[in-house]
Design a protein around this motif. Sequence first.
Motif, PDB file in Angstrom:
ATOM      1  N   ASP A  79       0.823  -1.215   0.000  1.00 40.31           N
ATOM      2  CA  ASP A  79       0.000   0.000   0.000  1.00 40.31           C
ATOM      3  C   ASP A  79       0.853   1.260   0.000  1.00 40.31           C
ATOM      4  O   ASP A  79       0.478   2.267  -0.598  1.00 40.31           O
ATOM      5  CB  ASP A  79      -0.907   0.004   1.235  1.00 40.31           C
ATOM      6  N   ARG A 134       5.029   0.149  -9.837  1.00 41.10           N
ATOM      7  CA  ARG A 134       3.799   0.253 -10.628  1.00 41.10           C
ATOM      8  C   ARG A 134       3.461  -1.083 -11.302  1.00 41.10           C
ATOM      9  O   ARG A 134       2.293  -1.391 -11.534  1.00 41.10           O
ATOM     10  CB  ARG A 134       3.949   1.366 -11.675  1.00 41.10           C
ATOM     11  N   ASP A 139      -1.351   0.709  -7.378  1.00 37.92           N
ATOM     12  CA  ASP A 139      -2.017   1.785  -6.643  1.00 37.92           C
ATOM     13  C   ASP A 139      -1.261   2.236  -5.393  1.00 37.92           C
ATOM     14  O   ASP A 139      -1.776   3.043  -4.613  1.00 37.92           O
ATOM     15  CB  ASP A 139      -3.421   1.340  -6.238  1.00 37.92           C
ATOM     16  N   TRP A 141       1.112   4.121  -2.787  1.00 38.86           N
ATOM     17  CA  TRP A 141       1.674   5.453  -2.592  1.00 38.86           C
ATOM     18  C   TRP A 141       3.182   5.314  -2.405  1.00 38.86           C
ATOM     19  O   TRP A 141       3.648   4.479  -1.609  1.00 38.86           O
ATOM     20  CB  TRP A 141       1.074   6.124  -1.357  1.00 38.86           C
ATOM     21  N   ASP A 163       1.614  10.480 -12.750  1.00 40.96           N
ATOM     22  CA  ASP A 163       1.562   9.628 -11.565  1.00 40.96           C
ATOM     23  C   ASP A 163       1.287  10.494 -10.345  1.00 40.96           C
ATOM     24  O   ASP A 163       2.162  11.226  -9.878  1.00 40.96           O
ATOM     25  CB  ASP A 163       2.871   8.860 -11.394  1.00 40.96           C
ATOM     26  N   ASN A 164       0.083  10.417  -9.835  1.00 38.16           N
ATOM     27  CA  ASN A 164      -0.330  11.273  -8.719  1.00 38.16           C
ATOM     28  C   ASN A 164      -0.141  10.621  -7.363  1.00 38.16           C
ATOM     29  O   ASN A 164      -0.639  11.136  -6.350  1.00 38.16           O
ATOM     30  CB  ASN A 164      -1.802  11.670  -8.901  1.00 38.16           C
ATOM     31  N   ARG A 165       0.563   9.492  -7.334  1.00 39.93           N
ATOM     32  CA  ARG A 165       0.792   8.817  -6.066  1.00 39.93           C
ATOM     33  C   ARG A 165       2.280   8.722  -5.729  1.00 39.93           C
ATOM     34  O   ARG A 165       2.722   7.782  -5.076  1.00 39.93           O
ATOM     35  CB  ARG A 165       0.132   7.435  -6.070  1.00 39.93           C
ATOM     36  N   ILE A 329      -2.652  10.430   4.686  1.00 37.42           N
ATOM     37  CA  ILE A 329      -3.172  10.027   3.378  1.00 37.42           C
ATOM     38  C   ILE A 329      -4.142   8.855   3.529  1.00 37.42           C
ATOM     39  O   ILE A 329      -5.269   8.892   3.024  1.00 37.42           O
ATOM     40  CB  ILE A 329      -2.010   9.644   2.435  1.00 37.42           C
ATOM     41  N   LYS A 364      -6.641  11.518   1.240  1.00 38.04           N
ATOM     42  CA  LYS A 364      -6.602  10.316   0.410  1.00 38.04           C
ATOM     43  C   LYS A 364      -6.281  10.605  -1.052  1.00 38.04           C
ATOM     44  O   LYS A 364      -5.819   9.722  -1.785  1.00 38.04           O
ATOM     45  CB  LYS A 364      -7.932   9.571   0.514  1.00 38.04           C
ATOM     46  N   ASN A 365      -6.504  11.847  -1.501  1.00 38.39           N
ATOM     47  CA  ASN A 365      -6.176  12.227  -2.868  1.00 38.39           C
ATOM     48  C   ASN A 365      -4.827  12.927  -2.984  1.00 38.39           C
ATOM     49  O   ASN A 365      -4.502  13.513  -4.020  1.00 38.39           O
ATOM     50  CB  ASN A 365      -7.272  13.118  -3.456  1.00 38.39           C
ATOM     51  N   GLY A 366      -4.068  12.879  -1.896  1.00 39.88           N
ATOM     52  CA  GLY A 366      -2.739  13.475  -1.924  1.00 39.88           C
ATOM     53  C   GLY A 366      -2.723  14.896  -1.395  1.00 39.88           C
ATOM     54  O   GLY A 366      -3.618  15.316  -0.647  1.00 39.88           O
TER      55      GLY A 366
END
Length: 440
Positions: A79, A134, A139, A141, A163-165, A329, A364-366
């Motif tokens: 995770d 990836r 998914d 972080w 890549d937003n994570r 997060i 949770k969305n950064g």
Amino acid sequence: MKKNNIVLVGGGSTWTPGILKAMTTHLDQFALNRVVLYDVDAERQNVIGEFAKILFQEEAPEVEVAYTTDKEVAYRDVDFVFCQMRTGGFNMREQDEKIPLSLGLIGQETCGPGGFAYGLRSIRDMVEMVNDVRRLSPDAWILNYTNPAAIVALALDRIFPDDNRILNICDQPVNLMRSYAKLIDHDVNKLEPTYFGLNHFGWFTAIYDEDGNDVAPKIKEIALNGGFSPVDAEQRDQSWLDTYAMVEDMLKDFPDYLPNTYLQYYLYPEYKLAKLDPHFTRTDEVRAGREKKVFAECARIVENGTASDSSVVHNDAHGDMMVEVAASIANNLRKTYIVIVRNDGIVANLPDDVMIEVAASLGKNGPAPYAVGQIDTFYKGLIEGQHAFEKLTVEAYLEGSYTKALQALTLNRTVVDAKKARQVLDALIAANKDYWPELK
């Protein structure tokens, strides 16, 4: 609360025990199912890994703990990735410091030519890590501590723009906040910073207490009249005490804002150069101090089979921040942290592609960064010059360009002179032939 699977990249680091301790301390905020340490150096990691098993057996026996040198095992079904890799290890860090010093330039692992060299080494392994993660955990972080964070963040943004994570962070602002809080005898958790800059190149513009009062003027006054030291001064090597002491000098010359300590290398390069020993650098100090202590203590714990009486498993800002950021997060806590994000108008008069370090709420969305607005000419000029150095460094790596590497070093405030830039670049190319792309 969901129980998370974590991989800690750089499991053999001397900072790992502090992160592990933070994990056990913050289980009420960040529940764990599995923790895996991953390192390419099995010998270093074995000692830390066995220590980790003992620590968790005593403090969180329900958590599965393992260590590995196999990335196929490490990155599968995770995770969160906590990343603190050091490509080339301490041997290459020593070169980063001593080569520039031998040529009459600042030798420091994240600033100047040393940071340039370390950055070019880090990019390759960081890109490989992101691709591997990836592939095995799409998914997850990725929380990155890998230095030099400014160059790494810029490279990752360029290579993985969608890549937003991936979140690049640094614990130095937190270390400073803890030290400010001690200076005014205040609970750091009740202080809220405003901050802008680049990584290792920024300023606190204000620090608000729980009543909305800006306590930064009080902190400045105390630091100017009584000096400044880190909150954990008794655990710090002399070089860190000297680093914090320079805040007083920076405030005398530039009293607008509270500076990040690393700015001393850019504002006073000749003075700092005169204070550095080319034969005994920070690497030597770490090897003789923290490195020796941590591994000896972990070995003792493994031999005795208990971590209950250990001095090496104390909480520190490095460990606490990583775990608390993950918790914010994972649980959508929207707490405020200073993080590195793409500018995109946060500082209105800087380019959008600058990887800016600012305060942001994390959920949770950064990150949701707080706007800074316009900054004054002096700070804008410093940041634009440093960003140009960082951008050219990344482009030199991606394009294999000797010219852009030379341009980058010539722009850096710790070098300035193009002949010195060429001299140190050629020396660093020879030292890093196994790590850098060929520069033509």
